[in-house]
Design a protein around this motif. Sequence first.
Motif, PDB file in Angstrom:
ATOM      1  N   ASN A  57       0.808  -1.225   0.000  1.00 40.10           N
ATOM      2  CA  ASN A  57       0.000   0.000   0.000  1.00 40.10           C
ATOM      3  C   ASN A  57       0.842   1.277   0.000  1.00 40.10           C
ATOM      4  OD1 ASN A  57       0.962   0.015   2.604  1.00 40.10           O
ATOM      5  ND2 ASN A  57      -1.017  -0.410   3.569  1.00 40.10           N
ATOM      6  N   GLY A  58       2.188   1.127  -0.044  1.00 42.09           N
ATOM      7  CA  GLY A  58       3.050   2.300  -0.142  1.00 42.09           C
ATOM      8  C   GLY A  58       3.728   2.701   1.143  1.00 42.09           C
ATOM      9  N   GLY A  59       3.252   2.181   2.289  1.00 39.76           N
ATOM     10  CA  GLY A  59       3.920   2.453   3.558  1.00 39.76           C
ATOM     11  C   GLY A  59       5.186   1.620   3.689  1.00 39.76           C
ATOM     12  N   PHE A  60       5.849   1.740   4.822  1.00 39.87           N
ATOM     13  CA  PHE A  60       7.073   0.982   5.077  1.00 39.87           C
ATOM     14  C   PHE A  60       6.914   0.186   6.367  1.00 39.87           C
ATOM     15  CE2 PHE A  60       8.490   4.223   2.187  1.00 39.87           C
ATOM     16  CZ  PHE A  60       9.491   3.608   1.431  1.00 39.87           C
ATOM     17  N   ALA A  61       7.286  -1.101   6.311  1.00 39.31           N
ATOM     18  CA  ALA A  61       7.205  -1.976   7.476  1.00 39.31           C
ATOM     19  C   ALA A  61       8.442  -1.807   8.340  1.00 39.31           C
ATOM     20  CB  ALA A  61       7.068  -3.432   7.030  1.00 39.31           C
ATOM     21  N   TYR A  62       8.325  -2.182   9.593  1.00 37.74           N
ATOM     22  CA  TYR A  62       9.445  -2.060  10.527  1.00 37.74           C
ATOM     23  C   TYR A  62      10.534  -3.075  10.214  1.00 37.74           C
ATOM     24  CZ  TYR A  62      11.833  -1.512  15.033  1.00 37.74           C
ATOM     25  OH  TYR A  62      12.767  -1.281  16.017  1.00 37.74           O
ATOM     26  N   TRP A  63      10.119  -4.296   9.774  1.00 36.68           N
ATOM     27  CA  TRP A  63      11.069  -5.345   9.400  1.00 36.68           C
ATOM     28  C   TRP A  63      10.918  -5.666   7.916  1.00 36.68           C
ATOM     29  CZ3 TRP A  63      14.892  -6.121  12.499  1.00 36.68           C
ATOM     30  CH2 TRP A  63      14.716  -6.007  13.881  1.00 36.68           C
ATOM     31  N   PRO A  64      12.020  -5.994   7.222  1.00 36.08           N
ATOM     32  CA  PRO A  64      11.916  -6.317   5.795  1.00 36.08           C
ATOM     33  C   PRO A  64      11.033  -7.521   5.559  1.00 36.08           C
ATOM     34  CG  PRO A  64      14.101  -6.876   6.655  1.00 36.08           C
ATOM     35  CD  PRO A  64      13.402  -6.100   7.720  1.00 36.08           C
ATOM     36  N   GLY A  65      10.172  -7.430   4.560  1.00 39.06           N
ATOM     37  CA  GLY A  65       9.295  -8.547   4.225  1.00 39.06           C
ATOM     38  C   GLY A  65       7.967  -8.539   4.949  1.00 39.06           C
ATOM     39  N   ASN A  66       7.834  -7.749   6.026  1.00 38.33           N
ATOM     40  CA  ASN A  66       6.548  -7.685   6.728  1.00 38.33           C
ATOM     41  C   ASN A  66       5.542  -6.879   5.904  1.00 38.33           C
ATOM     42  OD1 ASN A  66       7.734  -9.139   8.726  1.00 38.33           O
ATOM     43  ND2 ASN A  66       7.506  -7.608  10.344  1.00 38.33           N
ATOM     44  N   SER A  67       4.266  -7.115   6.159  1.00 42.01           N
ATOM     45  CA  SER A  67       3.232  -6.505   5.313  1.00 42.01           C
ATOM     46  C   SER A  67       2.504  -5.340   5.975  1.00 42.01           C
ATOM     47  CB  SER A  67       2.199  -7.576   4.929  1.00 42.01           C
ATOM     48  OG  SER A  67       1.617  -8.148   6.089  1.00 42.01           O
ATOM     49  N   THR A  68       2.713  -5.113   7.274  1.00 41.60           N
ATOM     50  CA  THR A  68       2.003  -4.050   7.986  1.00 41.60           C
ATOM     51  C   THR A  68       2.889  -2.819   8.132  1.00 41.60           C
ATOM     52  OG1 THR A  68       0.782  -5.713   9.247  1.00 41.60           O
ATOM     53  CG2 THR A  68       0.767  -3.453  10.097  1.00 41.60           C
ATOM     54  N   PRO A  69       2.458  -1.649   7.655  1.00 43.67           N
ATOM     55  CA  PRO A  69       3.287  -0.445   7.763  1.00 43.67           C
ATOM     56  C   PRO A  69       3.471  -0.017   9.218  1.00 43.67           C
ATOM     57  CG  PRO A  69       1.562  -0.152   6.118  1.00 43.67           C
ATOM     58  CD  PRO A  69       1.222  -1.393   6.875  1.00 43.67           C
ATOM     59  N   ASP A  70       4.649   0.507   9.516  1.00 38.72           N
ATOM     60  CA  ASP A  70       4.936   1.152  10.792  1.00 38.72           C
ATOM     61  C   ASP A  70       4.853   2.657  10.529  1.00 38.72           C
ATOM     62  OD1 ASP A  70       6.445   0.794  13.635  1.00 38.72           O
ATOM     63  OD2 ASP A  70       7.242   2.533  12.564  1.00 38.72           O
ATOM     64  N   HIS A  71       3.896   3.335  11.169  1.00 38.82           N
ATOM     65  CA  HIS A  71       3.572   4.699  10.747  1.00 38.82           C
ATOM     66  C   HIS A  71       4.695   5.699  11.009  1.00 38.82           C
ATOM     67  CE1 HIS A  71      -0.490   4.017   9.314  1.00 38.82           C
ATOM     68  NE2 HIS A  71      -0.645   3.179  10.325  1.00 38.82           N
ATOM     69  N   TRP A  72       5.324   5.632  12.173  1.00 38.00           N
ATOM     70  CA  TRP A  72       6.410   6.583  12.432  1.00 38.00           C
ATOM     71  C   TRP A  72       7.571   6.328  11.480  1.00 38.00           C
ATOM     72  CZ3 TRP A  72       6.828  10.954  15.190  1.00 38.00           C
ATOM     73  CH2 TRP A  72       8.113  11.503  15.323  1.00 38.00           C
ATOM     74  N   SER A  73       7.948   5.071  11.336  1.00 37.95           N
ATOM     75  CA  SER A  73       9.068   4.734  10.453  1.00 37.95           C
ATOM     76  C   SER A  73       8.742   5.046   8.998  1.00 37.95           C
ATOM     77  CB  SER A  73       9.441   3.256  10.608  1.00 37.95           C
ATOM     78  OG  SER A  73       9.876   2.987  11.929  1.00 37.95           O
ATOM     79  N   THR A  74       7.458   4.979   8.621  1.00 39.13           N
ATOM     80  CA  THR A  74       7.063   5.362   7.262  1.00 39.13           C
ATOM     81  C   THR A  74       7.325   6.841   7.020  1.00 39.13           C
ATOM     82  OG1 THR A  74       5.396   3.609   7.028  1.00 39.13           O
ATOM     83  CG2 THR A  74       5.080   5.592   5.709  1.00 39.13           C
ATOM     84  N   SER A  75       6.972   7.663   7.992  1.00 37.11           N
ATOM     85  CA  SER A  75       7.262   9.098   7.870  1.00 37.11           C
ATOM     86  C   SER A  75       8.762   9.348   7.876  1.00 37.11           C
ATOM     87  CB  SER A  75       6.595   9.871   9.016  1.00 37.11           C
ATOM     88  OG  SER A  75       5.189   9.782   8.943  1.00 37.11           O
ATOM     89  N   TYR A  76       9.473   8.634   8.719  1.00 35.63           N
ATOM     90  CA  TYR A  76      10.934   8.754   8.840  1.00 35.63           C
ATOM     91  C   TYR A  76      11.598   8.381   7.512  1.00 35.63           C
ATOM     92  CZ  TYR A  76      15.275   8.459  11.689  1.00 35.63           C
ATOM     93  OH  TYR A  76      16.516   8.647  12.256  1.00 35.63           O
ATOM     94  N   ALA A  77      11.101   7.308   6.871  1.00 37.88           N
ATOM     95  CA  ALA A  77      11.653   6.867   5.584  1.00 37.88           C
ATOM     96  C   ALA A  77      11.414   7.917   4.505  1.00 37.88           C
ATOM     97  CB  ALA A  77      11.037   5.532   5.173  1.00 37.88           C
ATOM     98  N   GLY A  78      10.172   8.429   4.434  1.00 33.79           N
ATOM     99  CA  GLY A  78       9.874   9.466   3.449  1.00 33.79           C
ATOM    100  C   GLY A  78      10.697  10.718   3.683  1.00 33.79           C
ATOM    101  N   HIS A  79      10.854  11.090   4.944  1.00 34.29           N
ATOM    102  CA  HIS A  79      11.669  12.256   5.307  1.00 34.29           C
ATOM    103  C   HIS A  79      13.096  12.079   4.778  1.00 34.29           C
ATOM    104  CE1 HIS A  79      13.062  15.106   8.802  1.00 34.29           C
ATOM    105  NE2 HIS A  79      13.313  15.595   7.604  1.00 34.29           N
ATOM    106  N   PHE A  80      13.670  10.899   4.997  1.00 31.08           N
ATOM    107  CA  PHE A  80      15.029  10.616   4.528  1.00 31.08           C
ATOM    108  C   PHE A  80      15.110  10.690   3.004  1.00 31.08           C
ATOM    109  CE2 PHE A  80      17.846   7.339   2.740  1.00 31.08           C
ATOM    110  CZ  PHE A  80      19.080   7.835   3.145  1.00 31.08           C
ATOM    111  N   LEU A  81      14.165  10.060   2.327  1.00 29.86           N
ATOM    112  CA  LEU A  81      14.186  10.035   0.862  1.00 29.86           C
ATOM    113  C   LEU A  81      14.076  11.450   0.282  1.00 29.86           C
ATOM    114  CD1 LEU A  81      11.912   6.919   0.200  1.00 29.86           C
ATOM    115  CD2 LEU A  81      14.380   7.083  -0.208  1.00 29.86           C
TER     116      LEU A  81
END
Length: 701
Positions: free
Chosen positions: A289-313
């Motif tokens: 769905n475009g979010g980012f999971a806390y562990w590679p291969g997991n299917s559930t997004p981690d909301h803070w880490s998703t924002s953190y990833a986008g911020h970095f990118l």
Amino acid sequence: YGGELERILSIGGDAGLNRAAAQDRANRFKPVVMHLGPFELKAGRKAKHEITIPNYIGAVRTMVIASENGAYGATEKTTPVKKPLMILATLPRVLGPGESLKLPVNVFAMDQKVKNVSISIAESSGLAGISQKSKSISFGKPGDGLVEFDVQMAERIGVAKFTITAQGGGETSKQEIEIQVRNPNPIVTDVVAVVLEPNKDWSQSFEPVGMRGTNEGILEISNIPPINLGERLNYLIQYPYGCLEQTLSGGFPQLYVNKLIELNDDQKKSVPNNIKATIDRLKQFQTENGGFAYWPGNSTPDHWSTSYAGHFLLEAKALGYAVPGGMLDRWTKFQKKVARMWDPKQKEYGFVSDQSHELNQAYRLYTLALAKEAEMGAMNRLRESKNLSLQAKWRLAAAYAVAGKPEVAKSITKGLSRSIADYTEMSYTYGSDLRDEAMILETLVLMNDKTAAGQMVRDVAEGLSSQRWLSTQTTAYALLAIGKFVGNTEVGKRYTFTYALNDKTVNAGSTMPVMQIEVPSNSAGKVSVKNTSQTTLFARLILRGQPVAGAETASANNLNINVMYKTLDGRAINPASLPQGTDFVAEVKITHPGTRAIPYREMALNQIFPSGWEILNTRLDNLESFGSASKPEYQDIRDDRVNTFFDIFQGQTQTFVVRLNAAYQGRFYLPATSCEAMYDHTINARRPGQWVEVVAPGGAI
């Protein structure tokens, strides 16, 4: 089967991303891959190709593909690779300093003429001593036999390179084999710090930290309040686990490290490579769905880490790094959808505080504004929330500032406190008081409030320079905020100093806030510094290294750990001496004793096993639920270690089992087994290591 498949197909850790150190690592696997052609073959003709196969035992598959005018054909054949005399030596995946083993060499006599064979061994790096370097074996008929060489590893690390040669019946066979000799113990850091007023000097004698070959030393001079850059940045880069937050925290501050220090030639290459590797690795975390999971291969997004990833990118893209457009587009759609649906009363998890729930939304809105996709409706709704937390107000102000509404940002922060009460969060936003103060500093920089930012940077720098333990999230954000502050100000005046290493004096200086000088630290030495400028300087001597085996002690802080070794039928055994070929399990019980009445989240269990034991990865066979074993949130199985991640509740005991095999004869070190909360250092437990032996097969256990 979704849960089972997710664990079976989980992607491993990030060890393979450390390309910079590739030349210092053993190349254990050298596959035979050869490509010839294309060739043209006339109708009715035949062609023959002779291929020289490198030193290899086994079989190769030859595949031929033909094509003409859009029509294709293919055939393949598996062919044994053999010659009259062959050898096959095997080693564990890694070895440790001071360990000893019997190196087995299989000798294959595939022809009647091979009767008496002489086998010799040599090691070129000096990392291994071999008591008897030549042995012989006889054959009455074609077959195979085994010889063993006693090998003693030196008290050093590196890549050991063995060459085994067999001669007999007019035939010669040779094999080269490499192995990484690593120290499994954690890195220890010693820091000596001093403030140097103008014309003052300082000298310091030092001893190397850790065993030879693991020592590093840095002399750090700065004209800003010390931020302990060398120690803190190294902590992030070498952090052993590979979740999304920690992967980003290792890469994020490197975006701005050139604003803080003058990079040397090696750093000018390694920093961009590290950032590119971080960007590349994020592909493993992005969900459908475009979010980012806390562990590679997991299917559930981690909301803070998703924002953190986008911020970095977004920050990386702004600095000229190539960022996959599709990755950012999918992230933006996910963030916008969640931002619009956000409800202050509907939290993702029951344990989340109002403060963290609001901050999560404010950070999401800030990243969308940074992407030039500001959700003004959601920003205005959050702004109108009653009793909005201090952290959320500051982060929301940053969103308005980036969205081109500086007057709104100023109205939100007018008279607002910049002091955060002491706290630590073990999950969700992974926050702390210093992390939030770093976010406030970033907001002040974005608002161009240089006076307040100048005051705030001192508080953040003080936290970094202290000997206080900081999580990866806190360390990364504090370095990031200071990097942005320094990058937003004019380069300062040049400061000068002289330094002497072992009595060799050098005149030095810089206009960068921090200057780092490499200190030869593999032996005792002395460093001296004199401040020749008219401003106060801050000097730090940072020494790092890995201690020798056996230096660990037992500990238990708000957590209990029990380690047992058992046979497959559940009988307790002593791991100090095991017959070669024994299958057994390591069972670890982790107990939350209830001394703190909160759930422990994002726990990490670290098990490193002796070189002579092999980890049997039973994940693909669906055998990991051994007995009453608990199911971890994520498990990372590597060459010589297993990292297990989980949550544990008050009064609960979790049991984790790893299946092992005593594979190689010798004497090896079993390092300490440790467990900790990754975002709270007050929760940890450790069992010390010991020396173990794998003896000849057939003995009782």
